[in-house]
Design a protein around this motif. Structure first.
Motif, PDB file in Angstrom:
ATOM      1  N   THR A 140       0.629  -1.319  -0.066  1.00 54.53           N
ATOM      2  CA  THR A 140       0.073  -0.044   0.075  1.00 54.53           C
ATOM      3  C   THR A 140       0.918   1.281   0.051  1.00 54.53           C
ATOM      4  O   THR A 140       0.397   2.379  -0.570  1.00 54.53           O
ATOM      5  CB  THR A 140      -1.016  -0.037   1.294  1.00 54.53           C
ATOM      6  OG1 THR A 140      -0.247  -0.061   2.360  1.00 54.53           O
ATOM      7  CG2 THR A 140      -1.961  -0.986   1.166  1.00 54.53           C
ATOM      8  N   GLU A 141       2.044   1.165   0.602  1.00 51.67           N
ATOM      9  CA  GLU A 141       2.861   2.398   0.747  1.00 51.67           C
ATOM     10  C   GLU A 141       3.407   2.788  -0.716  1.00 51.67           C
ATOM     11  O   GLU A 141       3.422   3.914  -1.107  1.00 51.67           O
ATOM     12  CB  GLU A 141       4.028   2.271   1.791  1.00 51.67           C
ATOM     13  CG  GLU A 141       4.799   3.353   2.077  1.00 51.67           C
ATOM     14  CD  GLU A 141       5.990   3.178   2.791  1.00 51.67           C
ATOM     15  OE1 GLU A 141       6.662   4.337   2.866  1.00 51.67           O
ATOM     16  OE2 GLU A 141       6.014   1.965   3.526  1.00 51.67           O
ATOM     17  N   SER A 142       4.115   1.738  -1.437  1.00 49.44           N
ATOM     18  CA  SER A 142       4.197   1.841  -2.722  1.00 49.44           C
ATOM     19  C   SER A 142       3.218   2.570  -3.646  1.00 49.44           C
ATOM     20  O   SER A 142       3.777   3.355  -4.566  1.00 49.44           O
ATOM     21  CB  SER A 142       5.022   0.398  -3.336  1.00 49.44           C
ATOM     22  OG  SER A 142       5.850  -0.016  -2.566  1.00 49.44           O
ATOM     23  N   GLY A 157       0.731   4.026  -2.751  1.00 47.05           N
ATOM     24  CA  GLY A 157       0.207   5.511  -2.430  1.00 47.05           C
ATOM     25  C   GLY A 157       1.275   6.441  -3.024  1.00 47.05           C
ATOM     26  O   GLY A 157       0.938   7.512  -3.226  1.00 47.05           O
ATOM     27  N   LYS A 158       2.515   5.947  -2.942  1.00 49.55           N
ATOM     28  CA  LYS A 158       3.603   6.911  -3.226  1.00 49.55           C
ATOM     29  C   LYS A 158       3.327   7.248  -5.087  1.00 49.55           C
ATOM     30  O   LYS A 158       3.599   8.418  -5.433  1.00 49.55           O
ATOM     31  CB  LYS A 158       5.128   6.732  -3.034  1.00 49.55           C
ATOM     32  CG  LYS A 158       5.604   6.678  -1.641  1.00 49.55           C
ATOM     33  CD  LYS A 158       6.937   6.202  -1.579  1.00 49.55           C
ATOM     34  CE  LYS A 158       7.039   6.428   0.157  1.00 49.55           C
ATOM     35  NZ  LYS A 158       8.441   5.890   0.394  1.00 49.55           N
ATOM     36  N   LYS A 159       3.039   6.198  -5.632  1.00 45.16           N
ATOM     37  CA  LYS A 159       3.025   6.492  -7.094  1.00 45.16           C
ATOM     38  C   LYS A 159       1.598   7.327  -7.298  1.00 45.16           C
ATOM     39  O   LYS A 159       1.565   8.025  -8.247  1.00 45.16           O
ATOM     40  CB  LYS A 159       2.642   5.232  -7.684  1.00 45.16           C
ATOM     41  CG  LYS A 159       3.691   4.366  -8.048  1.00 45.16           C
ATOM     42  CD  LYS A 159       3.854   3.679  -9.293  1.00 45.16           C
ATOM     43  CE  LYS A 159       5.256   2.875  -9.666  1.00 45.16           C
ATOM     44  NZ  LYS A 159       5.862   3.612 -10.263  1.00 45.16           N
ATOM     45  N   GLY A 169       0.271   9.702  -4.856  1.00 45.41           N
ATOM     46  CA  GLY A 169       0.404  10.852  -4.238  1.00 45.41           C
ATOM     47  C   GLY A 169      -0.710  10.967  -3.259  1.00 45.41           C
ATOM     48  O   GLY A 169      -0.982  12.049  -2.735  1.00 45.41           O
ATOM     49  N   GLN A 225      -1.868   8.930   0.841  1.00 43.77           N
ATOM     50  CA  GLN A 225      -1.293   8.366   2.097  1.00 43.77           C
ATOM     51  C   GLN A 225      -1.439   7.009   1.959  1.00 43.77           C
ATOM     52  O   GLN A 225      -2.490   6.417   1.311  1.00 43.77           O
ATOM     53  CB  GLN A 225      -1.838   8.764   3.299  1.00 43.77           C
ATOM     54  CG  GLN A 225      -1.797  10.527   3.568  1.00 43.77           C
ATOM     55  CD  GLN A 225      -2.197  10.891   4.746  1.00 43.77           C
ATOM     56  OE1 GLN A 225      -2.912  10.224   5.665  1.00 43.77           O
ATOM     57  NE2 GLN A 225      -1.779  12.192   5.143  1.00 43.77           N
ATOM     58  N   GLU A 226      -0.716   6.060   2.408  1.00 45.25           N
ATOM     59  CA  GLU A 226      -0.810   4.850   2.665  1.00 45.25           C
ATOM     60  C   GLU A 226      -2.049   4.217   3.136  1.00 45.25           C
ATOM     61  O   GLU A 226      -2.512   3.247   2.894  1.00 45.25           O
ATOM     62  CB  GLU A 226       0.430   4.294   3.299  1.00 45.25           C
ATOM     63  CG  GLU A 226       0.417   2.562   3.575  1.00 45.25           C
ATOM     64  CD  GLU A 226      -0.203   2.077   4.686  1.00 45.25           C
ATOM     65  OE1 GLU A 226      -0.547   1.021   4.728  1.00 45.25           O
ATOM     66  OE2 GLU A 226      -0.393   2.896   5.658  1.00 45.25           O
TER      67      GLU A 226
END
Length: 82
Positions: free
Chosen positions: A35-37, A39-41, A43, A45-46
């Motif tokens: 979920t973090e990856s 979310g970063k793609k 923009g 939050q995780e």
């Protein structure tokens, strides 16, 4: 949101059955099950992605389109449109 039966109360928008599962599966196929990856793609939050995966909330139409772009699928696939 719409008013319900003239009572003045606001109803929640209808949910898209299975949307979270389809997002999670498409993310897994692209190696973005974390979920973090994802979310970063996107923009975001995780925690937002986690809630989408678990069906606790749904992405806005803007993010459905962004998810389709990032996950190399169509919005119809994510939304379960046949």
């Amino acid at each position: 949101m719409t008013s319900v039966g003239g009572t003045g109360r606001i109803s929640h928008k209808p949910r898209v059955e299975g949307l979270g599962r389809r997002i999670r599966e498409a993310a897994g196929r692209r190696g973005l099950a974390n979920t973090e990856s994802l979310g970063k793609k996107l923009g975001v939050q995780e925690t937002a992605v986690r809630k989408w995966f678990e069906g606790e909330s749904e992405p806005s139409l803007f993010y459905v389109a962004e998810l389709a772009r990032v996950l190399a699928c169509t919005t119809d696939e994510l939304l379960g449109v046949k």
